[in-house]
Design a protein around this motif. Structure first.
Motif, short mmCIF file in Angstrom:
data_model
loop_
_atom_site.label_atom_id
_atom_site.label_comp_id
_atom_site.label_asym_id
_atom_site.label_seq_id
_atom_site.Cartn_x
_atom_site.Cartn_y
_atom_site.Cartn_z
N GLY A 273 12.69 56.59 24.51
CA GLY A 273 13.19 57.80 25.14
C GLY A 273 14.70 57.81 25.28
O GLY A 273 15.23 58.34 26.26
N VAL A 274 15.39 57.25 24.30
CA VAL A 274 16.85 57.15 24.33
C VAL A 274 17.42 58.03 23.23
O VAL A 274 16.97 57.98 22.08
CB VAL A 274 17.31 55.69 24.15
N ALA A 275 18.42 58.86 23.58
CA ALA A 275 19.08 59.73 22.61
C ALA A 275 20.27 58.99 22.02
O ALA A 275 21.10 58.43 22.75
CB ALA A 275 19.52 61.02 23.28
N VAL A 276 20.36 59.01 20.68
CA VAL A 276 21.43 58.32 19.97
C VAL A 276 22.27 59.35 19.24
O VAL A 276 21.75 60.19 18.49
CB VAL A 276 20.87 57.29 18.97
N SER A 277 23.59 59.30 19.44
CA SER A 277 24.53 60.15 18.73
C SER A 277 25.52 59.26 17.98
O SER A 277 25.87 58.18 18.44
CB SER A 277 25.29 61.07 19.70
N VAL A 278 25.96 59.74 16.83
CA VAL A 278 26.87 58.95 16.00
C VAL A 278 27.94 59.87 15.45
O VAL A 278 27.67 61.01 15.04
CB VAL A 278 26.10 58.24 14.85
N ALA A 279 29.17 59.40 15.45
CA ALA A 279 30.31 60.12 14.89
C ALA A 279 31.18 59.12 14.15
O ALA A 279 31.74 58.21 14.77
CB ALA A 279 31.09 60.82 15.99
N THR A 280 31.24 59.24 12.85
CA THR A 280 31.98 58.27 12.04
C THR A 280 32.89 58.98 11.05
O THR A 280 32.70 60.16 10.73
CB THR A 280 31.02 57.35 11.26
N VAL A 281 33.86 58.25 10.59
CA VAL A 281 34.69 58.66 9.46
C VAL A 281 34.66 57.51 8.46
O VAL A 281 34.41 56.35 8.83
CB VAL A 281 36.15 58.95 9.90
N PRO A 282 34.87 57.79 7.18
CA PRO A 282 34.87 56.71 6.19
C PRO A 282 36.02 55.73 6.43
O PRO A 282 37.20 56.08 6.30
CB PRO A 282 35.02 57.43 4.85
N ASN A 298 23.10 44.66 15.91
CA ASN A 298 22.99 44.01 17.22
C ASN A 298 23.53 44.91 18.33
O ASN A 298 22.95 44.99 19.42
CB ASN A 298 23.75 42.69 17.20
N LEU A 299 24.65 45.58 18.07
CA LEU A 299 25.20 46.47 19.08
C LEU A 299 24.26 47.64 19.38
O LEU A 299 24.02 48.00 20.55
CB LEU A 299 26.56 47.00 18.62
N VAL A 300 23.71 48.23 18.33
CA VAL A 300 22.82 49.38 18.52
C VAL A 300 21.53 48.93 19.20
O VAL A 300 21.02 49.60 20.12
CB VAL A 300 22.55 50.07 17.18
N GLN A 301 20.96 47.81 18.78
CA GLN A 301 19.73 47.30 19.41
C GLN A 301 19.95 47.02 20.90
O GLN A 301 19.12 47.39 21.74
CB GLN A 301 19.26 46.04 18.69
N ASN A 302 21.04 46.35 21.23
CA ASN A 302 21.31 46.07 22.64
C ASN A 302 21.47 47.35 23.44
O ASN A 302 20.99 47.46 24.58
CB ASN A 302 22.58 45.22 22.77
N ALA A 303 22.18 48.34 22.84
CA ALA A 303 22.40 49.59 23.56
C ALA A 303 21.09 50.33 23.80
O ALA A 303 20.93 51.01 24.83
CB ALA A 303 23.36 50.48 22.77
N ILE A 304 20.13 50.22 22.89
CA ILE A 304 18.84 50.90 23.05
C ILE A 304 17.93 50.13 24.00
O ILE A 304 17.29 50.71 24.90
CB ILE A 304 18.16 51.09 21.68
N ARG A 305 17.83 48.82 23.81
CA ARG A 305 16.90 48.03 24.62
C ARG A 305 17.34 47.93 26.08
O ARG A 305 16.51 48.01 26.98
CB ARG A 305 16.76 46.64 24.02
N HIS A 306 18.64 47.74 26.31
CA HIS A 306 19.12 47.65 27.69
C HIS A 306 19.51 49.05 28.15
O HIS A 306 20.68 49.33 28.42
CB HIS A 306 20.31 46.68 27.75
N ASN A 307 18.53 49.91 28.25
CA ASN A 307 18.72 51.30 28.61
C ASN A 307 17.54 51.75 29.45
O ASN A 307 16.68 50.93 29.81
CB ASN A 307 18.86 52.16 27.34
N HIS A 308 17.45 53.02 29.76
CA HIS A 308 16.33 53.54 30.54
C HIS A 308 15.87 54.85 29.89
O HIS A 308 16.64 55.48 29.14
CB HIS A 308 16.74 53.79 31.99
N GLY A 311 18.02 57.92 28.62
CA GLY A 311 19.39 57.45 28.51
C GLY A 311 20.04 57.86 27.19
O GLY A 311 19.42 58.52 26.34
N ARG A 312 21.28 57.45 27.02
CA ARG A 312 22.05 57.86 25.84
C ARG A 312 22.74 56.65 25.23
O ARG A 312 23.10 55.69 25.93
CB ARG A 312 23.10 58.92 26.20
N VAL A 313 22.94 56.75 23.92
CA VAL A 313 23.72 55.76 23.17
C VAL A 313 24.67 56.55 22.28
O VAL A 313 24.24 57.42 21.51
CB VAL A 313 22.83 54.83 22.33
#
Length: 405
Positions: A273-282, A298-308, A311-313
């Motif tokens: 139940g976590v919303a993920v948004s991404v904004a990148t440039v090449p 690892n960063l994305v997994q930690n942000a999703i797992r240690h959430n509620h 929540g948002r990432v």
């Protein structure tokens, strides 16, 4: 030449070398000054002696015009007596006698100065090098059992005290590294032993009276613990590879890597139940694409797992700010943020997703970033969660494209 140096008794002593160097220089300079002064004195004395009356000249001076030093009682008056002493001979004998005395005095003075110079230089260099001997003795005495000892050299701030303070700072870093290594070994042993203990207990107890249902449960438990051990070993290998450094470096499109990793983890985010948004440039960096993908994962997994739930990432990538991954979640004490980059450190239990972490996520991120000549910085969000920034050397960048959602 090397054989001669080995045979020379003072070739290995800095104190002896400094004594010979400075004592010899002082002796040579002083000797040159003394010889020059003696020569100058001889010339000045020669000019003065030219005007002094000698021998027959005194006898030829009338008694009423003589100086008190040559009365007529001692040198009778004689206008030009035969057998009179040649004043030039007397003057030459006097100058020769004075020159001989000066040479003797100069040689004795040079000998005394040389002895004093070498003795004083030996004493002074001993005092100057005494702190260095203290540093050497401390370095020889140190081992893994007494890394807490320090030189703690006192006195004024000079080059030797700076060397001692630098050595103490190095010992501080070494002590922390050894303590961290010991904690790592202890934690790794515990993490590896736990699945083995569970497997052994399941086999000993579960198979004591086997039934088809019990065997199925034991099989599932053994498989789960085996997978946990595999993840732990894989994480340790990745951590070791990151700390070792890179073997090859190739241009990597970090923006493409980030979007691919985020796409692979959207299902995990949906389950929690976590919303993920991404904004990148090449953005192009130089490094290993597989290791960079592991860093982002690892960063994305930690942000999703240690959430509620709910929540948002947010994942952002730009040339000037680097890779930034921010998430909501439990409150993290700001003073404990640095502990998250140590292996096997966990502050909170995972609420979304399975307990699949081994406590190596951010440690691997830091190691991979260092291997790519980058740095990682984390700050605690006021309302919970973390904001992790990874700064990597950027090779090239192109105009930004529309953010992906």
């Amino acid at each position: 030449m090397r054989a001669v140096r080995r045979m020379w008794p003072f070739s290995g002593s800095v104190r002896a070398r400094m004594t010979l160097l400075y004592g010899g220089l002082f002796t040579v300079i002083t000797s040159a000054v003394l010889v020059g002064a003696a020569r100058l004195q001889q010339e000045v004395l020669g000019r003065k002696v030219q005007d002094f009356p000698f021998g027959s000249r005194v006898a030829s001076i009338p008694c009423d015009r003589r100086p008190p030093q040559a009365p007529c009682a001692s040198v009778p008056y004689s206008a030009a007596g035969p057998g009179a002493v040649n004043p030039d001979d007397e003057r030459g004998e006097l100058l020769a006698s004075l020159a001989s005395s000066q040479r003797l005095i100069t040689v004795v003075a040079i000998a005394v100065i040389a002895v004093l110079a070498f003795a004083v230089c030996w004493w002074l260099t001993g005092r100057l090098l005494r702190p260095l001997h203290h540093v050497t003795a401390t370095a020889r005495r140190l081992s893994l059992s007494n890394l807490h000892e320090r030189i703690a050299l006192g006195g004024p701030q000079n080059e030797l005290k700076e060397l001692a303070d630098t050595f103490d700072a190095m010992l501080d870093r070494l002590e922390r590294a050894v303590a961290s290594q010991r904690r790592f070994v202890a934690n790794a042993s515990h993490e590896l032993r736990t699945p083995l203990a569970i497997q052994r207990t399941a086999i000993e107890i579960g198979l004591a009276d086997p039934t088809p249902a019990k065997v199925e449960r034991i099989r599932a438990e053994l498989l789960r613990n085996t997978q946990r051990s595999e993840r732990l070993i894989e994480g340790l290998l990745t951590l070791a590879q990151g700390e070792r450094g890179l073997d090859t470096r190739d241009p990597v499109d970090l923006g493409g890597v980030v979007e691919q990793v985020v796409a692979e983890h959207r299902r995990l985010a949906e389950r929690g139940g976590v919303a993920v948004s991404v904004a990148t440039v090449p953005v192009t960096v130089v490094g290993d694409e597989v290791m960079l993908a592991r860093l982002v994962a690892n960063l994305v997994q930690n942000a999703i797992r240690h959430n509620h739930p709910g929540g948002r990432v947010a994942v952002e990538l730009a040339p000037d700010t680097g890779l930034v991954v921010s998430n909501t979640g439990p409150l993290v004490p700001p003073e404990r943020v640095g502990e998250l980059f140590e292996p096997f450190r966990r502050l909170h239990a995972e609420r979304t997703g399975a307990a699949e972490g081994a406590g190596l996520g951010l440690s691997i991120v830091a190691a991979i970033a260092r291997a790519h000549d980058g740095a990682v910085h984390a700050t605690a969000n006021p309302d919970g969660g973390l904001r992790v920034t990874v700064a990597l050397p950027v090779r090239t960048c192109v105009p930004p494209r529309a953010p992906a959602r």
